[in-house]
Design a protein around this motif. Structure first.
Motif: not given
Lengths: 214, 246, 202
Positions: B77, B79, B103, B112-113, B231
């Protein structure tokens, strides 16, 4: 039968879709950097041309005027989607290279152009011959440009090296605008040859005219 | 037969719609299994290549799948930088995302994954393979970057899929350009992203771009930088470095 | 706002559909004999692009993108292969409307454009712009800016070209080269010139 032969052969020179009818340029230029994708593109375009010409010709009696354009485009787009799916399943590496350009066959002016100006008003057999003829005309110019660009830009043809390493490569050939220049030269050559042929034919066929001038 | 009446027009329209849908749907339905199977094999082959597990030529598709399953794979992940243990790293395909309830699908990096692949030598982490992607000149470029055990030096960069122009943009796949990337550092000692693709680049942070393919090469440099920024993978790599310390 | 200007400038120059990506060439070469018609064509293309790119963006995100149908209860469906037909359908409908509009209010322009107005439906530039929009995953706001930018860029290219062609008529080119052949070569040179802008960062 002679009619079919003429319809097949005329688009190759006198009525060549690219040089004379100014059609089908977009995909011609974008794909003409090397021979192999150009070949697959040519085959795809011929397949779509055949399907659309035959389908529209079969339906020409029952197409309503108000939805004519959308109907034709739907048929063409469906053919292109099917061709795209087939390429993805059976020739994935080439499909990857052609990517956006296969979708742009829908917008290839030749396909809609032939459908609107020929298949709509002619029987199936003639439309089929017209499709093949125009497809071959289009392929002739596309493959010529692609062969020249790959040969002089990369030294290869269909991936196999033809020119010796020492032969200088013309990098300008790898840029898309060079296709324009090549097509311009091809038009010049074919037009000049055509004009000479016409002049020769008119003098032999009409000796009376000569006398009037001289 | 006059077809310009409204009911006849509708009838023709419906007829063509049905025929075309049948045609297109059957083509997609019949061909999709073949496409998917092939697509994943090529992707896994690229992963193996970046991992250094594809040393010989002519490795069969089945062999590719078997070796791929031997790789240690996790879903990260981005984030949090942590693993997501309930997702299977081998089966996870972030390049074909499934929408979750929140989403929006509008961000250019809408995932994000991501799956990551770790090569171990005994128990020690020897190499890690990270997927990257971004817009090229004609369509999206997908690839894998392999990092050394220090999680900062590039061991390899393998391109899996792209639509770049044949003979020009697709030279990013040339072994010469792959070699250019080897040994280049992504981060400097402060941890800032320094890797870049520039003309005539020679420093340990710079990769020389291919002349004539500047648009494609710039695009690659740009999205590689994005993927290793805060990011992207940096939180994960920071956490991984801490975990892998003996 | 700054993002929008950014997108517009890039679409007009560095990523000009006609001169960098060479899209929309059929109409570009065929309808650029006079600056007047070129301006009309450019305006038509700008209108079409301004509307189709955002509309297609909305359709793609709501219906076709992988997982887009989650609101209908089908989150695992991927209908992106239908984008060709949906985009073309939207474009065809819009061009048909534009055709009727021009025939009613701008008859001379309608006659000058002739067969090339319906051919706008299959203009590679218009479909290409929507396909690029998908590939770059633009938001709705971004796609409005992009539509404006590519339209303006294409119009600019065709007007420039028409201006050059008007002057070319007085040139002394060899007979076989006159007209079409020369147009191709001039366009090639224009495209080369614009490719020089490609390295600029906005």
């Amino acid at each position: 039968m002679a009619n079919y032969r003429e319809r097949l052969l005329r688009p190759l020179l006198d009525d060549n879709p690219i040089t004379v009818q100014v059609l089908g340029l977009c995909s011609a230029l974008a794909v003409s950097r090397s021979l192999r994708p150009a070949l697959i593109m040519a085959i795809s375009v011929i397949a779509v041309l055949i399907f659309s010409n035959v389908a529209v010709s079969l339906m020409r009696g029952i197409i309503p005027r108000s939805i004519r354009l959308i109907l034709e485009v739907t048929l063409i787009a469906s053919a292109v989607i099917v061709v795209d799916q087939v390429l993805q399943a059976f020739a994935p590496d080439v499909s990857q290279v052609l990517s956006v350009f296969v979708g742009l066959i829908i917008t290839n002016c030749i396909v809609l152009g032939r459908v609107e100006s020929f298949a709509l008003h002619n029987p199936v057999g003639d439309s089929l011959a017209d499709a093949i003829g125009n497809g071959l005309g289009f392929s002739a110019v596309l493959l010529t440009v692609a062969a020249i660009r790959e040969l002089f830009g990369n030294g290869t043809l269909m991936g196999t090296t033809i020119l010796p390493d020492a032969f200088p490569k013309n990098e300008m050939m790898l840029y898309a605008p060079s296709a324009f220049l090549l097509i311009g030269l091809i038009i010049w050559a074919s037009r000049t040859w055509q004009q000479r042929r016409e002049r020769r034919e008119s003098t032999t066929a009409n000796p009376v005219n000569l006398r009037r001038i001289g | 037969m006059n077809v310009d009446t409204v009911p006849r027009t509708l009838a023709v329209a419906v007829f063509v719609a049905l025929v075309c849908s049948a045609l297109v749907s059957s083509a997609v339905y019949l061909l999709r299994p073949m496409q998917q199977g092939y697509a994943l094999v090529e992707r896994n082959r690229a992963v193996l290549d970046a991992a250094g597990w594809l040393a010989e030529d002519g490795v069969s598709d089945r062999e590719v799948v078997e070796r791929f399953l031997d790789l240690e794979a996790h879903v990260v992940d981005l984030t949090t930088g942590a693993y997501v243990p309930e997702l299977d790293g081998h089966a996870f395909d972030h390049w074909r995302p499934v929408a979750t309830a929140n989403s929006s699908g509008n961000k250019s990096q809408s995932t994000d994954r991501v799956p990551v692949y770790i090569v171990r030598d005994d128990d020690r982490l020897e190499r890690i393979v990270l997927p990257v992607h971004g817009p090229g000149m004609w369509s999206t470029i997908y690839g894998y970057v392999a990092l050394d055990a220090d999680l900062a030096t590039v061991r390899d960069i393998v391109f899996f899929q792209h639509g770049e122009t044949p003979g020009v943009g697709d030279r990013i796949e040339d072994p010469d350009w792959r070699d250019e990337w080897q040994g280049k550092k992504i981060y400097d000692s402060d941890g800032s992203v320094r890797i870049d693709v520039v003309k005539g680049g020679t420093s340990e942070f710079e990769v020389d771009l291919i002349s004539g393919a500047s648009v494609t090469c710039d695009a690659v440099g740009s999205f590689v930088r994005d993927w290793f920024s805060a990011e992207g993978y940096r939180p994960f790599l920071v956490r991984l470095r801490m975990e892998e310390q003996p | 706002m700054e993002q929008a200007i950014n997108i517009i400038l890039r679409a007009m120059f560095m990523e000009n559909l006609a001169l960098v990506y060479l899209l929309g060439m059929c109409t570009y070469i065929a309808v650029s004999k006079r600056v007047e018609t070129a301006i009309g064509l450019g305006a038509a293309i700008m209108v079409v692009l301004f509307v189709t790119v955002p509309v297609n963006q909305w359709m793609y995100q709501s219906l076709l993108a992988p997982g887009a149908l989650a609101w209908a209860g089908y989150p695992e469906l991927d209908l992106s292969f239908l984008r060709f037909i949906v985009f073309i359908g939207v474009i065809a409908a819009l061009v048909q409307i534009l055709d009727l509009f021009l025939e009613r209010f701008f008859l001379r322009l309608h006659q000058a454009l002739g067969i090339y107005l319906p051919l706008l439906t299959v203009n590679c530039a218009i479909l290409g712009a929507s396909l690029f929009m998908v590939q770059r995953s633009l938001t709705f706001a971004d796609s409005v800016a992009y539509g404006i930018g590519v339209g303006a860029g294409w119009a600019l290219a065709v007007i420039m070209f028409a201006a050059i062609r008007e002057r070319l008529r007085y040139s002394d080119a060899p007979e076989g080269l006159r007209g079409l052949g020369l147009s191709f070569i001039v366009t090639g040179l224009l495209a080369f010139a614009v490719s020089g802008l490609s390295g600029i960062e906005v």
